[in-house]
Design an enzyme around this catalytic site. Structure first.
Site, short mmCIF file in Angstrom:
data_model
loop_
_atom_site.label_atom_id
_atom_site.label_comp_id
_atom_site.label_asym_id
_atom_site.label_seq_id
_atom_site.Cartn_x
_atom_site.Cartn_y
_atom_site.Cartn_z
N CYS A 7 0.87 -1.18 0.00
CA CYS A 7 0.00 0.00 0.00
C CYS A 7 0.91 1.22 0.00
CB CYS A 7 -0.96 -0.01 1.19
SG CYS A 7 -0.14 -0.03 2.80
N GLY A 8 0.54 2.27 0.73
CA GLY A 8 1.39 3.45 0.78
C GLY A 8 2.44 3.39 1.87
#
Length: 300
Positions: free
Chosen positions: A274-275
């Site tokens: 993800c981030g």
């Protein structure tokens, strides 16, 4: 009253009904216990309410910077009784500008010791976050060797707890320093070199938990200076699609449908990204619910 009835048939009928009721209660308790003890399981608010004094409770509330909320300040105002706060920012690797990367084993032991967590403790983690940040603490504990059968997520978190009118307080309980011994499961994390290599070798599946807009680069990343887009060859399954409005996980059948819709090779290991490693852990938790053998693996 049972023995005052004189007819044998009536006695036998009552006895059978009594035995059946006992069996039903027994089966309900067995099912409840199995669901609680499943590897990497969720627990519901009723179970936690009944076991407040039998488990260690961790509040791992973390919020995206743009929402301008502070998890610790919210914890100080109200939390589930006996909860200890886990600061996701402070308890990650500190000598890097990348958020939430795994800390080293010595630092993790110090963190656990300061929180009074022992290796034998059964732990329930919850959050009050839109990104279900408790799952990152769940992943960290398993990475550093805590028995997965002893680590649970509170399904629905604080939002569900409050909606069910469960007890809250603002008491910060004192902790006794423990002697935690961690063991790193280094196979549960992938680094950039391994991800780069996999673009060509295709040894494992990479699944991105961000929104489809971030995945395709149609919107900028929340963190300044970060390029938009996604890892070549990766697939997108937004974590939000696995979460109900009340912050509980969708059913296992629906989770399975979501993963099958990606058309992935389930014979390969699944790596989540993800981030900053928070919502990737939400996907890892969800997948572990439909694959008991799966060990959560994150691109950190």
């Amino acid at each position: 009253k049972y023995y005052t009835k004189r007819t044998k048939g009536y006695q036998e009928k009552l006895l059978l009904k009594f035995q059946q009721s006992k069996i039903i209660v027994l089966l309900k308790n067995i099912i409840k216990n199995i669901s609680k003890k499943d590897k990497m399981s969720l627990v519901n608010v009723d179970w936690l309410e009944q076991n407040l004094n039998n488990v260690k409770i961790i509040d791992c509330s973390w919020h995206m910077p743009q929402v301008q909320r502070n998890g610790y300040e919210e914890y100080k105002k109200e939390h589930i009784p006996n909860a200890i706060f886990f600061d996701l920012d402070k308890n990650s690797k500190i000598d890097t500008d990348l958020p939430h990367m795994l800390t080293d084993i010595n630092s993790w032991e110090l963190i656990m010791n300061s929180m009074g967590i022992s290796n034998e403790d059964e732990i329930v983690i919850y959050d009050n976050s839109d990104v279900i940040s408790s799952c990152r603490c769940w992943y960290n504990l398993i990475y550093f060797g805590h028995d997965p059968k002893l680590v649970h997520i509170l399904d629905g978190g604080l939002q569900k707890w409050k909606s069910e009118n469960k007890i809250l307080n603002n008491k910060i309980i004192p902790t006794t320093v423990s002697n935690y011994k961690a063991i790193e499961n280094k196979k549960l994390v992938k680094n950039k070199q391994e991800i780069d290599k996999n673009i060509y070798s295709n040894e494992f599946e990479v699944i991105d938990a961000r929104s489809i807009e971030r995945f395709t680069g149609k919107v900028p990343e929340p963190r300044m200076g970060l390029r938009s887009g996604s890892i070549k060859g990766s697939l997108c399954l937004p974590f939000s699609e696995l979460i109900n409005d009340d912050h509980t996980f969708i059913s296992k059948d629906k989770i399975l449908e979501k993963f099958k819709s990606l058309d992935i090779d389930f014979n390969k290991n699944l790596i989540f990204t993800c981030g900053s490693g928070v919502t990737a852990s939400v996907l890892a938790l969800a997948y572990s619910l439909i694959n008991a053998k799966y060990k959560p693996t994150i691109y950190d």
